[in-house]
Scaffold this motif. Structure first.
Motif, PDB file in Angstrom:
ATOM      1  N   LEU A  43      -7.534   1.495  -3.015  1.00 12.10           N
ATOM      2  CA  LEU A  43      -7.651   0.034  -3.024  1.00 12.10           C
ATOM      3  C   LEU A  43      -6.407  -0.688  -3.584  1.00 12.10           C
ATOM      4  O   LEU A  43      -5.912  -1.635  -2.961  1.00 12.10           O
ATOM      5  CB  LEU A  43      -8.907  -0.387  -3.806  1.00 12.10           C
ATOM      6  N   PRO A  44      -5.836  -0.247  -4.731  1.00 14.68           N
ATOM      7  CA  PRO A  44      -4.660  -0.970  -5.235  1.00 14.68           C
ATOM      8  C   PRO A  44      -3.360  -0.612  -4.508  1.00 14.68           C
ATOM      9  O   PRO A  44      -2.333  -1.261  -4.734  1.00 14.68           O
ATOM     10  CB  PRO A  44      -4.586  -0.534  -6.708  1.00 14.68           C
ATOM     11  N   MET A  45      -3.396   0.391  -3.628  1.00 14.92           N
ATOM     12  CA  MET A  45      -2.150   0.857  -3.025  1.00 14.92           C
ATOM     13  C   MET A  45      -1.513  -0.228  -2.139  1.00 14.92           C
ATOM     14  O   MET A  45      -0.303  -0.467  -2.227  1.00 14.92           O
ATOM     15  CB  MET A  45      -2.401   2.129  -2.207  1.00 14.92           C
ATOM     16  N   LYS A  46      -2.324  -0.925  -1.319  1.00 14.01           N
ATOM     17  CA  LYS A  46      -1.761  -1.943  -0.410  1.00 14.01           C
ATOM     18  C   LYS A  46      -1.122  -3.111  -1.159  1.00 14.01           C
ATOM     19  O   LYS A  46       0.023  -3.483  -0.893  1.00 14.01           O
ATOM     20  CB  LYS A  46      -2.837  -2.447   0.565  1.00 14.01           C
ATOM     21  N   PRO A  47      -1.837  -3.736  -2.133  1.00 10.41           N
ATOM     22  CA  PRO A  47      -1.189  -4.834  -2.880  1.00 10.41           C
ATOM     23  C   PRO A  47       0.053  -4.366  -3.652  1.00 10.41           C
ATOM     24  O   PRO A  47       1.030  -5.122  -3.780  1.00 10.41           O
ATOM     25  CB  PRO A  47      -2.276  -5.341  -3.840  1.00 10.41           C
ATOM     26  N   LEU A  48       0.027  -3.135  -4.149  1.00  8.65           N
ATOM     27  CA  LEU A  48       1.209  -2.625  -4.863  1.00  8.65           C
ATOM     28  C   LEU A  48       2.397  -2.494  -3.906  1.00  8.65           C
ATOM     29  O   LEU A  48       3.538  -2.813  -4.266  1.00  8.65           O
ATOM     30  CB  LEU A  48       0.893  -1.261  -5.507  1.00  8.65           C
ATOM     31  N   LYS A  49       2.106  -2.015  -2.678  1.00  6.84           N
ATOM     32  CA  LYS A  49       3.175  -1.892  -1.672  1.00  6.84           C
ATOM     33  C   LYS A  49       3.712  -3.275  -1.291  1.00  6.84           C
ATOM     34  O   LYS A  49       4.920  -3.455  -1.073  1.00  6.84           O
ATOM     35  CB  LYS A  49       2.647  -1.183  -0.427  1.00  6.84           C
ATOM     36  N   ALA A  50       2.785  -4.241  -1.217  1.00  6.60           N
ATOM     37  CA  ALA A  50       3.191  -5.610  -0.829  1.00  6.60           C
ATOM     38  C   ALA A  50       4.147  -6.211  -1.861  1.00  6.60           C
ATOM     39  O   ALA A  50       5.090  -6.934  -1.505  1.00  6.60           O
ATOM     40  CB  ALA A  50       1.951  -6.488  -0.675  1.00  6.60           C
ATOM     41  N   THR A  51       3.906  -5.917  -3.158  1.00  4.23           N
ATOM     42  CA  THR A  51       4.786  -6.499  -4.196  1.00  4.23           C
ATOM     43  C   THR A  51       6.088  -5.709  -4.355  1.00  4.23           C
ATOM     44  O   THR A  51       7.040  -6.197  -4.960  1.00  4.23           O
ATOM     45  CB  THR A  51       4.083  -6.533  -5.573  1.00  4.23           C
ATOM     46  N   THR A  78       8.422  -5.007  -2.374  1.00  6.26           N
ATOM     47  CA  THR A  78       9.614  -5.573  -1.712  1.00  6.26           C
ATOM     48  C   THR A  78       9.931  -6.981  -2.212  1.00  6.26           C
ATOM     49  O   THR A  78      10.830  -7.641  -1.705  1.00  6.26           O
ATOM     50  CB  THR A  78       9.387  -5.608  -0.189  1.00  6.26           C
ATOM     51  N   THR A  79       9.135  -7.474  -3.195  1.00  7.14           N
ATOM     52  CA  THR A  79       9.383  -8.821  -3.730  1.00  7.14           C
ATOM     53  C   THR A  79      10.375  -8.746  -4.888  1.00  7.14           C
ATOM     54  O   THR A  79      10.809  -7.675  -5.292  1.00  7.14           O
ATOM     55  CB  THR A  79       8.064  -9.460  -4.238  1.00  7.14           C
ATOM     56  N   SER A  80      10.673  -9.916  -5.461  1.00 11.85           N
ATOM     57  CA  SER A  80      11.639  -9.962  -6.582  1.00 11.85           C
ATOM     58  C   SER A  80      11.026  -9.433  -7.878  1.00 11.85           C
ATOM     59  O   SER A  80      11.749  -9.087  -8.810  1.00 11.85           O
ATOM     60  CB  SER A  80      12.120 -11.403  -6.791  1.00 11.85           C
ATOM     61  N   THR A 112       7.960   0.640  -7.744  1.00  8.90           N
ATOM     62  CA  THR A 112       8.860   0.832  -6.600  1.00  8.90           C
ATOM     63  C   THR A 112       8.109   1.592  -5.504  1.00  8.90           C
ATOM     64  O   THR A 112       7.092   2.241  -5.761  1.00  8.90           O
ATOM     65  CB  THR A 112      10.094   1.662  -7.002  1.00  8.90           C
ATOM     66  N   LEU A 113       8.639   1.509  -4.271  1.00  4.00           N
ATOM     67  CA  LEU A 113       8.017   2.237  -3.159  1.00  4.00           C
ATOM     68  C   LEU A 113       7.982   3.747  -3.441  1.00  4.00           C
ATOM     69  O   LEU A 113       7.019   4.440  -3.106  1.00  4.00           O
ATOM     70  CB  LEU A 113       8.764   1.950  -1.849  1.00  4.00           C
ATOM     71  N   GLN A 114       9.046   4.242  -4.085  1.00  2.00           N
ATOM     72  CA  GLN A 114       9.114   5.674  -4.413  1.00  2.00           C
ATOM     73  C   GLN A 114       7.994   6.066  -5.390  1.00  2.00           C
ATOM     74  O   GLN A 114       7.325   7.098  -5.227  1.00  2.00           O
ATOM     75  CB  GLN A 114      10.483   5.995  -5.035  1.00  2.00           C
ATOM     76  N   GLN A 115       7.756   5.228  -6.396  1.00  2.00           N
ATOM     77  CA  GLN A 115       6.692   5.509  -7.372  1.00  2.00           C
ATOM     78  C   GLN A 115       5.307   5.480  -6.710  1.00  2.00           C
ATOM     79  O   GLN A 115       4.454   6.326  -6.985  1.00  2.00           O
ATOM     80  CB  GLN A 115       6.760   4.492  -8.522  1.00  2.00           C
TER      81      GLN A 115
END
Length: 859
Positions: free
Chosen positions: A115-123, A125-127, A132-135
């Motif tokens: 469940l938290p994976m999508k919102p984490l991925k969305a943020t 690429t933000t400032s 990080t995507l790697q984490q």
């Protein structure tokens, strides 16, 4: 490998968690670098008929089922040998229903993790990225793939179970699930770094810490709880926990699938794939090895020797102790190379002139002895009995000698563990020069024997001395030739033609004693051997201020392969200053002790056999007779249907207009009022004449019952309750359901087992079920007082299990013709059934009747 900290989980290495139950190959060594007989970790073997532990984790090795390494799952028609296939298909359905329930929970857990994976991925690429995507990729590695595999499997299996019919096939679904284990391999390889990354991110990012501390997991459809809160680390652990679940279920399904069923080869193939997967992981483990050192030694006249457990540097070690005319020598038997003589390694020696026993006051300051929990001892007894029955089956089927030897090796390892961990009575020795030693014995009898033998030698004029290294070498070298005890006292060391001991009930009347020189407060205890060590089974009342006590008390003692009866006579200590010593110290003074062999020919008669034991000039007169297992099973219906003993429980409750028989309610109420803190309540036998008097009063429905109960010895009341259940025309859990209970407790998969065990309770007649639940809650309350009464859930299950759950007469005779070990194995399974329910959260009659499928709260 560095251990990882799991919130809500034990601190352990991820690889240890996964592998601890798969590693059979590694040799175990003790702290001194000497090879010890290896004892398997809890849950490391899958026995074919008995689950290792009713509350075990889903971790369980499949190695035990591999060809050439253990026991293969044997297809049976139905609920065991000789039962029709229809019942076998019913068991298949119960296994699958339970597994389906646990799959739903597992999928919900994976969903919560994703469940938290999508919102984490969305943020990312933000400032202001949280991670990080790697984490994100590292922490959630392969979770999506695992979720999709199990969702597809669940969606395919669910309609098959819901629209169940006898022709259903689902082997291909398990075969496909097994073929995708490679995804789990990738997850396992990444697991350590995933958890480390999650921990680091939590420490450095408050937002992620908040997310990872409280993930919401949906409850099952029929559950009252809509959501539960779980940490991310706990959820990441779930696939590790899950990795062997399909292997457990495959084992259970194969056991209940006829060999000619179309699913059978598919399930076999799936099991083979799963076993190969677990085996490939297992190859990464290396045995621990350290160097061996050899001290040296010399000879004198040997007076006594034997194997004792020494508590050394906080761990239990098996020692061979030699008492010579002037020295006590403690040695370890060295592992001998093939074709070479065994040798002893001297650990320490104390000249008898320097040896002293601590006073009660000094014992008070000694460290407390850590006692192994009863459930661990009972679990090991269960394993030993299961292996014994396998050996008997192999012999009966003229199995390969290699397979028999392998089973015997396992039996020795488990018996060795029991030998090390069962003793709890301290025997302390001091050297005048300051060094202290502590042995642990299973009986006050042995402690008294060693103490008396040493004290007798110390009456001579002894001189202190120091042995040179050459003298010590010669003395230790002589031990091998002089020893009188040659083998470690475990049953696997016995020859096949030796007596297996007695299984059944020994009735003993302790009449009287003579030969005391002065008046004293006197009582006797009775001990019998069980699994190589002695257990106290009964105790007479204290006869005050007399030289000729007249007890005339009868006891019924259950025997488990017993060969000896011991009687110990004590003087009761009422000095309160001496009572608060070491928990396991017995402060009462032994006045005399004696032992007799239980000769099966002499004991197995219907008549009482009178005997006298002579001990230190004291003579104790007693009588005994033996009732075998098959005789004890013959439940004779009451001739008086207006009574309660030997009358069907449904007849009694209907007549009384009650839900639970009056006798059960009154006995339990009295035990809870004044017996719940009594040491050994339900284990220590009550006086047989008192029990018979109570039986007569309950049968006559005498109005003086309550007055009599309030005056009666509490052990007699406890004995009356046990007798009531034993004399029911059929056991409380019924003849009809007995085979199903035996099969249910043998299921390896926890969810399948839960589903089956609750289904079986629902199948009981209402009076039986309500009475069983009433008794269950009482026994749990008794066990809450374990620190005082020394009765754990495991003790209580051992006492009540074979009484509430017994095979019908026909079935028991079939067992008894095979071997007493198989019967013993059956008794262990009966104990495990009751233990399962005792360890289960409270079971509500209403909830039980409402639910058609009992969902497990976790997987």
């Amino acid at each position: 490998m560095e251990p990882l900290s799991h919130r809500g989980l034990p601190r352990l290495s991820w690889i240890d968690t996964l592998y601890s139950n798969f590693n059979y190959g590694a040799d175990e060594y003790d702290a001194e670098g000497n090879e010890e007989p290896k004892v398997l970790p809890e849950g490391s073997e899958t026995m074919p008929y008995i689950d290792e532990s009713p509350t075990m984790s889903p971790h369980l090795s499949a190695r035990g089922q591999e060809s050439g390494d253990g026991i293969s799952p044997t297809p049976t028609d139905g609920l065991g040998t000789g039962v029709d296939a229809g019942k076998g298909l019913e068991m298949r359905k119960l296994v699958l229903s339970g597994f389906l329930a646990s799959e739903e929970i597992y999928i919900n857990q994976l969903e919560a993790l994703l469940l938290p994976m999508k919102p984490l991925k969305a943020t990312a690429t933000t400032s202001q990225p949280v991670l990080t995507l790697q984490q994100i990729e590292t922490i959630f590695y392969k979770i999506q793939d695992i979720y999709e595999i199990h969702k597809e499997f669940y969606d395919s299996l669910c309609p098959k179970v819901q629209q169940w019919d006898s022709s259903i096939t689902m082997g291909h679904l398990f075969q496909k699930l097994a073929s995708q284990l490679g995804v789990y391999k990738a997850f396992v390889d990444n697991y350590k770094i995933a958890v480390e990354t999650a921990e680091k991110c939590s420490q450095s990012n408050y937002q992620f810490q908040k997310i990872s501390e409280e993930l919401k997991v949906k409850g099952p459809k029929d559950s009252k709880e809509s959501h539960t809160s779980v940490t991310m680390e706990a959820l990441l652990y779930k696939p590790i926990d899950r990795v062997t679940r399909s292997t457990l279920v495959l084992h259970d399904l194969l056991k209940h699938t006829p060999a000619d069923h179309p699913d059978y080869p598919l399930l076999q193939d799936a099991l083979r794939i799963s076993q190969n997967f677990l085996s490939s992981i297992n190859e990464d483990i290396d045995p621990r090895r350290t160097a061996v050192t050899t001290p040296k030694g010399e000879t004198r006249q040997l007076v006594k020797d034997g194997f004792l457990v020494e508590l050394s540097e906080g761990s239990r070690k098996l020692r061979h102790v030699f008492l010579f005319t002037d020295v006590l020598l403690c040695a370890k038997l060295k592992k001998a190379a093939a074709g070479k003589h065994q040798q002893y390694d001297c650990k320490w020696y104390v000249p008898l002139a320097d040896l002293v026993f601590p006073s009660p006051e000094e014992s008070e300051h000694c460290p407390q002895v850590h006692v192994i929990p009863d459930h661990e001892l009972e679990d090991m007894k269960m394993k030993i009995s299961a292996i014994k029955s396998e050996v008997q089956k192999e012999k009966a089927n003229k199995g390969q000698s290699r397979a028999i030897e392998r089973l015997k090796k396992k039996m020795f390892e488990n018996e060795f563990w029991l030998l090390l961990n069962s003793p709890a009575i301290p025997f302390r020795i001091h050297n005048r020069n300051g060094k202290s030693y502590l042995f642990l014995l299973s009986s006050d009898y042995e402690r008294s024997e060693w103490r008396e033998a040493i004290q007798k030698l110390q009456k001579k004029d002894l001189q202190a001395f120091v042995l040179s290294s050459l003298e010590l070498q010669v003395l230790t070298g002589s031990c091998f030739k002089l020893r009188t005890v040659h083998n470690i006292p475990v049953t696997s060391n016995k020859d096949d033609d030796e007596s297996p001991g007695l299984y059944g009930f020994l009735h003993v009347i302790v009449h009287s004693a003579k030969g005391f020189k002065q008046s004293a407060n006197l009582y006797c205890t009775l001990e019998v051997d069980s699994f190589g060590y002695f257990v106290s089974k009964a105790k007479t009342r204290v006869f005050r201020d007399t030289t000729e006590p007249q007890w005339n008390e009868e006891f019924e003692i259950e025997l488990e392969g017993s060969q000896s009866l011991r009687i110990l006579c004590y003087e009761k200590c009422y000095d309160k200053t001496k009572l608060n010593k070491d928990n396991n110290e017995i402060v009462d003074k032994i006045m005399g002790k004696g032992q007799i062999q239980l000769d099966p020919q002499a004991v197995q008669t219907k008549n009482w056999h009178m005997d006298v034991i002579e001990m230190n000039g004291i003579k104790v007169e007693f009588s005994m007779k033996f009732t075998s297992r098959d005789m004890s099973l013959k439940r004779t219906p009451s001739k008086k249907q207006t009574g309660v003993f030997g009358v069907k429980i449904s007849v009694v409750t209907k007549r009384e207009r009650s839900k639970v028989p009056y006798i059960v309610r009154q006995c339990i109420e009295e035990v809870e009022k004044r017996g719940i803190e009594e040491v050994g309540i339900y284990r220590i036998s009550g006086v047989a004449t008192d029990i018979q008097a109570l039986k007569a009063v309950f049968d006559a429905n005498n109005k003086d019952i309550l007055v009599m109960l309030s005056d009666m010895d509490i052990n007699a009341i406890a004995g009356t309750l046990k007798l009531y259940f034993r004399e029911l025309p059929e056991p409380l859990l019924t003849d009809r359901l007995y085979p199903a209970f035996m099969e249910g407790i043998a299921l390896s998969d926890p969810a399948a087992k839960e589903n089956c065990m609750m289904h079986l309770l629902r199948s009981l007649p209402d009076p039986n079920l309500i009475t069983f639940l009433f008794l269950l809650e009482h026994l749990k309350r008794v066990a809450e007082k374990e620190p005082i009464n020394k009765m754990s859930l495991h003790n209580l299950a051992t006492v009540f299990g074979p009484t509430l759950l017994r095979p019908s007469e026909g079935e028991s005779k079939a067992h008894l013709t095979l071997a007493s070990d198989i019967w013993s194995h059956d008794v262990m399974a009966q104990v495990q059934v009751l233990l399962y329910y005792l360890q289960h959260p409270p079971i509500s009659f209403t909830e039980l009747k409402r639910n058609t499928l009992y969902f497990s709260t976790d997987v």
